[in-house]
Write a protein that holds these residues in place. Structure first.
Motif, PDB file in Angstrom:
ATOM      1  N   LYS A   1     -48.050  20.534  18.079  1.00 32.74           N
ATOM      2  CA  LYS A   1     -48.141  20.005  16.715  1.00 32.74           C
ATOM      3  C   LYS A   1     -48.109  18.486  16.729  1.00 32.74           C
ATOM      4  CE  LYS A   1     -45.769  20.081  12.290  1.00 32.74           C
ATOM      5  NZ  LYS A   1     -44.574  20.491  11.571  1.00 32.74           N
ATOM      6  N   MET A   2     -47.251  17.917  17.564  1.00 31.95           N
ATOM      7  CA  MET A   2     -47.158  16.467  17.661  1.00 31.95           C
ATOM      8  C   MET A   2     -48.445  15.869  18.234  1.00 31.95           C
ATOM      9  SD  MET A   2     -43.200  16.164  18.876  1.00 31.95           S
ATOM     10  CE  MET A   2     -43.114  14.399  18.961  1.00 31.95           C
ATOM     11  N   TYR A   3     -49.057  16.545  19.230  1.00 26.09           N
ATOM     12  CA  TYR A   3     -50.316  16.062  19.793  1.00 26.09           C
ATOM     13  C   TYR A   3     -51.437  16.114  18.761  1.00 26.09           C
ATOM     14  CZ  TYR A   3     -48.845  15.526  24.638  1.00 26.09           C
ATOM     15  OH  TYR A   3     -48.249  15.098  25.784  1.00 26.09           O
ATOM     16  N   ARG A   4     -51.468  17.193  17.960  1.00 24.10           N
ATOM     17  CA  ARG A   4     -52.492  17.284  16.909  1.00 24.10           C
ATOM     18  C   ARG A   4     -52.310  16.178  15.887  1.00 24.10           C
ATOM     19  NH1 ARG A   4     -51.896  23.003  17.433  1.00 24.10           N
ATOM     20  NH2 ARG A   4     -50.297  23.015  15.825  1.00 24.10           N
ATOM     21  N   GLU A   5     -51.063  15.903  15.528  1.00 16.51           N
ATOM     22  CA  GLU A   5     -50.794  14.823  14.574  1.00 16.51           C
ATOM     23  C   GLU A   5     -51.219  13.473  15.144  1.00 16.51           C
ATOM     24  OE1 GLU A   5     -47.026  12.648  12.415  1.00 16.51           O
ATOM     25  OE2 GLU A   5     -46.776  14.701  13.123  1.00 16.51           O
ATOM     26  N   LEU A   6     -50.935  13.252  16.434  1.00 14.92           N
ATOM     27  CA  LEU A   6     -51.340  12.008  17.085  1.00 14.92           C
ATOM     28  C   LEU A   6     -52.863  11.874  17.113  1.00 14.92           C
ATOM     29  CD1 LEU A   6     -50.579   9.472  18.705  1.00 14.92           C
ATOM     30  CD2 LEU A   6     -50.669  10.895  20.755  1.00 14.92           C
ATOM     31  N   ALA A   7     -53.563  12.972  17.423  1.00 14.27           N
ATOM     32  CA  ALA A   7     -55.025  12.936  17.440  1.00 14.27           C
ATOM     33  C   ALA A   7     -55.570  12.627  16.047  1.00 14.27           C
ATOM     34  CB  ALA A   7     -55.577  14.262  17.944  1.00 14.27           C
ATOM     35  N   ALA A   8     -54.958  13.209  15.012  1.00 15.83           N
ATOM     36  CA  ALA A   8     -55.399  12.945  13.641  1.00 15.83           C
ATOM     37  C   ALA A   8     -55.160  11.486  13.272  1.00 15.83           C
ATOM     38  CB  ALA A   8     -54.666  13.854  12.660  1.00 15.83           C
ATOM     39  N   ARG A   9     -54.036  10.935  13.690  1.00 10.64           N
ATOM     40  CA  ARG A   9     -53.748   9.521  13.411  1.00 10.64           C
ATOM     41  C   ARG A   9     -54.745   8.609  14.109  1.00 10.64           C
ATOM     42  NH1 ARG A   9     -47.921   8.015  12.131  1.00 10.64           N
ATOM     43  NH2 ARG A   9     -47.009   9.967  11.420  1.00 10.64           N
ATOM     44  N   ILE A  10     -55.085   8.929  15.354  1.00 11.10           N
ATOM     45  CA  ILE A  10     -56.053   8.119  16.100  1.00 11.10           C
ATOM     46  C   ILE A  10     -57.419   8.181  15.431  1.00 11.10           C
ATOM     47  CG2 ILE A  10     -57.317   7.980  18.289  1.00 11.10           C
ATOM     48  CD1 ILE A  10     -54.693   8.781  19.684  1.00 11.10           C
TER      49      ILE A  10
END
Length: 103
Positions: free
Chosen positions: A42-51
């Protein structure tokens, strides 16, 4: 699963000896490991969305800045790039401003 060799060199990622003595390692059972894995994904998906959002906003800022520069003073020259069909590729349009002497 708990041992990640690339993180051992960082002192803040090491397991404390007191945790090893008292078996307080997080993720000992399968359910806890699964929960940790889901949280990490979930944290990786959030990071990808932020990028992605950062890149999209940066693109919009560059477009707005180019429009603002085009409305300004100075001689400008449009450098046309052609696509594979020989037509003007508007997505890759480049502008070049002539050098002006500072007063």
């Amino acid at each position: 699963d708990l041992y990640v060799p690339e993180l051992v060199d960082h002192h803040h990622n090491r397991v404390r000896t007191s945790d090893l003595e008292h078996n307080k390692i997080e993720g000992e059972d399968e359910a806890a490991r699964h929960k940790i894995k889901r949280k990490r994904l979930k944290m990786y998906r959030e990071l990808a969305a932020r990028i992605d959002r950062k890149n999209a906003l940066g693109k919009l800022v560059r477009k707005a800045q180019t429009r603002r520069d085009l409305m300004g003073k100075g001689r400008k020259k449009k450098i046309v790039t052609l696509d594979e069909f020989g037509e003007e590729d508007k997505s890759k349009t480049i502008y070049k401003w002539s050098q002006q002497r500072k007063k």
